[in-house]
Design a protein around this motif. Structure first.
Motif, mmCIF file in Angstrom:
data_model
loop_
_atom_site.group_PDB
_atom_site.id
_atom_site.type_symbol
_atom_site.label_atom_id
_atom_site.label_comp_id
_atom_site.label_asym_id
_atom_site.label_seq_id
_atom_site.Cartn_x
_atom_site.Cartn_y
_atom_site.Cartn_z
ATOM 1 N N GLN A 1 -22.569 18.862 -22.359
ATOM 2 C CA GLN A 1 -21.836 18.272 -23.478
ATOM 3 C C GLN A 1 -22.079 19.069 -24.762
ATOM 4 N N GLU B 1 -10.828 20.924 -21.636
ATOM 5 C CA GLU B 1 -10.685 19.466 -21.562
ATOM 6 C C GLU B 1 -10.779 18.991 -20.118
ATOM 7 N N CYS C 1 -20.065 22.283 -24.724
ATOM 8 C CA CYS C 1 -18.653 22.051 -25.051
ATOM 9 C C CYS C 1 -18.463 21.935 -26.560
ATOM 10 N N ARG D 1 -16.231 24.653 -28.800
ATOM 11 C CA ARG D 1 -15.151 24.256 -29.711
ATOM 12 C C ARG D 1 -15.440 24.753 -31.135
ATOM 13 N N ASN E 1 -18.415 15.257 -17.434
ATOM 14 C CA ASN E 1 -18.571 13.802 -17.426
ATOM 15 C C ASN E 1 -19.074 13.263 -16.089
ATOM 16 N N THR F 1 -14.166 24.320 -13.090
ATOM 17 C CA THR F 1 -13.117 23.299 -13.075
ATOM 18 C C THR F 1 -12.332 23.350 -11.767
ATOM 19 N N SER G 1 -8.288 25.945 -24.247
ATOM 20 C CA SER G 1 -8.677 24.633 -24.760
ATOM 21 C C SER G 1 -8.300 23.525 -23.785
ATOM 22 N N GLU G 2 -7.177 23.685 -23.077
ATOM 23 C CA GLU G 2 -6.750 22.678 -22.107
ATOM 24 C C GLU G 2 -7.633 22.718 -20.856
ATOM 25 N N CYS H 1 -12.336 20.551 -17.753
ATOM 26 C CA CYS H 1 -13.723 20.765 -17.341
ATOM 27 C C CYS H 1 -14.597 19.592 -17.781
ATOM 28 N N GLU H 2 -14.371 19.111 -18.984
ATOM 29 C CA GLU H 2 -15.132 17.956 -19.465
ATOM 30 C C GLU H 2 -14.899 16.732 -18.578
ATOM 31 N N ALA H 3 -13.630 16.524 -18.233
ATOM 32 C CA ALA H 3 -13.277 15.346 -17.440
ATOM 33 C C ALA H 3 -13.779 15.435 -16.002
#
Length: 208
Positions: free
Chosen positions: A94, A75, A97, A101, A83, A47, A71-72, A77-79
């Motif tokens: 994906q 999120e 992730c 979770r 993605n 990230t 957890s934040e 990292c996903e963005a």
């Protein structure tokens, strides 16, 4: 210090508390803690690398990057990472992730919970937590812990190398030859080599 008090100190017995965990349970719990730490580090670093040097040096990173809440960071990292990936790599990331979770609450229960067991089911470890005045109990068997540790090994590899073995080979080629901790200790004849190469069962037998 008088001779009498020194003699009393020498005779003092140190007491400890036994965990009452099996060797297999201890091994799995240790692997889970170590592998989850590795996972959080990898997610954070990926990230962080998604931001520009000017954003990092200028202190313009999102508040979540203070790394107080994993957890934040996930999120972000996903963005910023997941993605923006494409094709098969994006699909693999994906899925990881989703798995992270799924296992996150089990990890928190194991690490932050108060452990207990019952006479009626001694094969289970019960992790007890209080969340918003609600008592939550999570049960683990030795098989559950071993399965959890194995799943984390796979998740870590796929997060680091979403392209699979080709991705892994390319990373090794980029960074050059890699020597594991075990290999370094063996080559340098370090005392730790005995610990790293000796099976855990052998260590347990020697201490009995």
């Amino acid at each position: 210090m008088s001779g009498e008090s020194a003699e009393n100190d020498a005779k003092e017995v140190e007491y400890g508390v036994e965990t009452e965990l099996s060797e297999r349970e201890l091994l799995s719990i240790g692997k889970i803690v170590a592998l989850w730490g590795t996972l959080e580090y990898e997610i954070f670093c990926q990230t962080l690398r998604s931001f520009s040097g000017s954003e990092i040096s200028g202190g313009c990173l999102p508040k979540a990057m203070n790394n107080m809440q994993f957890s934040e960071v996930l999120e972000l990292c996903e963005a910023h990472v997941v993605n923006k990936a494409t094709g098969k790599r994006k699909e693999v990331l994906q899925k990881q992730c989703e798995s992270i979770r799924y296992y996150h609450d089990f990890r928190n229960a194991l690490v932050h919970g108060m452990w207990d067991w019952s006479v009626g089911a001694p094969e289970k470890i019960t992790a007890i937590r209080i969340r918003k005045k609600e008592i939550r109990r999570t049960h683990f068997t030795a098989d559950d812990l071993a399965s959890f540790a194995s799943a984390l090994e796979t998740i870590n590899f796929r997060v680091m190398h979403p392209g699979g073995l080709e991705d892994y080979a390319a990373a090794m080629g980029e960074h050059g030859a890699y020597l594991s901790r075990r290999a370094v200790c063996a080559i340098t004849d370090h005392l730790l080599a005995d610990e790293l190469f000796r099976p855990l069962t052998a260590k347990a037998t020697e201490t009995r």
